[in-house]
Design an enzyme around this catalytic site. Structure first.
Site: not given
Length: 420
Positions: A10, A91-92, A116, A200, A249
């Site tokens: 993102q 991340s993603l 998610r 996170h 994560q």
């Protein structure tokens, strides 16, 4: 070329992302059509023409970024086809990396990131959590201030170790602001991020049970190449390791700087960002400027890539070994498969003639330096089917041959029914 593929998370989204690929490549268009079908809304229209405020919302940004990365990856495999030594997603982007490495079906990955994104958006009330980017100060000072000011009611932690110059903090809005003020007083530069939650961080923990249950619905496969984990900067490839790392994560920091340090030690020389914008290309410059990095989303970078390291690989005689196409693999499979049919007339019509036709086509492609078109790939697959049927190859072996070809070349999305 010692290659790593990078997949952004993102923050990389922009209105119009993926459109240039859809306009030029059938595989990219199919990718968006598949996403629209799975998600139940017009993601393509949102990515191409939607308002950035809507596209930035987590529940839309995550499926959008995954789809654009998958579309670009499929084009990359068609145009260049070099397998990476590692994949690394931010991340993603780790889910995108896993999917492109064959660990997860694209349709399943879409459902996972949709869930998610919604869970992340729903876990905290609007405005309760936030994130800030910190630069100009050592990460140890940032960690110390977070530890000193963090409490059970006012949580703030380091969420992303992006580079020596950039660290991200995440948590309750008031706590993040307090740490930011302290760091500014010590000479840091603090930038508040336009995000909808505290990613996170421990504030995401309430979503873990639901996210774990969602992951349990799907089947994971061993990866075709290792993916480096965000949570510990260590590569993994076994299917049994995927879910645990994706769950961790959610509330643990992204150790991007350590991940780049790892690939440096492994001798990586080149990186290609597979997704929108140049966020990870820019981070590579800050972390490891000696690793030559390209963004496949940028036409000038694609041109430089083909004229630079790929041209050198071809001159060195290694590109033919690295690049496999549907046509070359069909030709190889046709001659390496055991024959069980000794009828000369059937063998001539079903094996020799179609094989010679496709071999001639491949010779022209090689001479011109072109990749096969969709119709030419289909001709090669039809040739192989004729060869396998004529040679009386068992159906299960035929299916294995076709599956191997489309999975290795990254074209299974174009030929879903050929092994049926």
């Amino acid at each position: 070329m010692n290659l790593v593929l990078l997949f952004p998370g993102q923050g990389a989204q922009y209105t119009g992302m993926g459109k240039s690929f859809c306009d030029r490549y059938a595989s990219a268009k199919v990718t968006f059509e598949e996403a629209n079908d799975v998600l139940g809304y017009d993601l393509q229209n949102l990515c191409f023409y939607g308002k950035i405020e809507e596209l930035t919302q987590t529940e839309y940004a995550q499926p959008g970024l995954l789809t654009v990365s998958m579309a670009i990856f499929r084009v990359f495999m068609e145009e260049i086809g070099i397998k990476p030594i590692y994949a690394l997603g931010h991340s993603l982007g780790e889910i995108s990396a896993i999917t492109c490495a064959g660990g997860l079906q694209f349709r399943d990955a879409l459902k996972i990131v949709q869930k998610r994104g919604r869970l992340m958006q729903e876990t905290l009330p609007d405005g309760a959590g936030t994130m800030s980017s910190i630069s100009g100060i050592d990460k140890s000072v940032i960690e110390e201030e977070c530890h000193r000011l963090c409490s059970e009611d006012e949580i703030v932690v380091v969420s992303n170790y992006n580079s020596p110059q950039q660290t991200i903090i995440s948590g309750h809005r008031h706590a993040v602001a307090k740490v930011g003020q302290k760091l500014v007083a010590n000479g840091a530069i603090v930038t508040n991020l336009n995000v909808s939650s505290a990613f996170h961080s421990p504030l995401m923990k309430p979503m873990v049970p639901d996210f774990s249950a969602e992951l349990a619905k799907y089947s994971f496969q061993d990866l075709n190449w290792p993916v480096i984990s965000n949570v510990d900067a260590v590569p993994y490839f076994k299917s049994s390791e995927i879910c645990n790392r994706l769950i961790r994560q959610i509330e643990e920091p992204v150790r991007w700087q350590e991940s780049i340090h790892y690939i440096q030690k492994q001798g990586i020389t080149h990186a290609i960002e597979i997704g929108p914008k140049t966020v990870l290309k820019n981070l590579m410059i800050r972390n490891a400027p000696e690793i030559v990095t390209y963004s496949y989303d940028k036409s000038e970078d694609r041109l430089s890539l083909v004229k630079g390291p790929l041209r050198k690989s071809t001159q060195a005689g290694s590109a033919e070994e690295d690049i496999q196409t549907v046509v070359t693999m069909c030709l190889a499979a046709a001659v390496s498969t055991r024959n069980r049919n000794w009828n000369e007339e059937e063998f001539l019509k079903g094996v020799i003639e179609p094989y010679q036709r496709i071999r001639a086509m491949q010779s022209v492609l090689k001479k011109q330096g072109n990749k096969p078109s969709l119709s030419q790939m289909q001709e090669a697959l039809d040739m192989l089917r004729s060869v396998l049927v004529t040679k009386k190859v068992p159906l299960n072996e035929q299916k294995e041959r076709f599956n191997q070809i489309v999975e290795t070349t990254g074209t299974n999305h174009l030929f879903r029914d050929l092994a049926g």
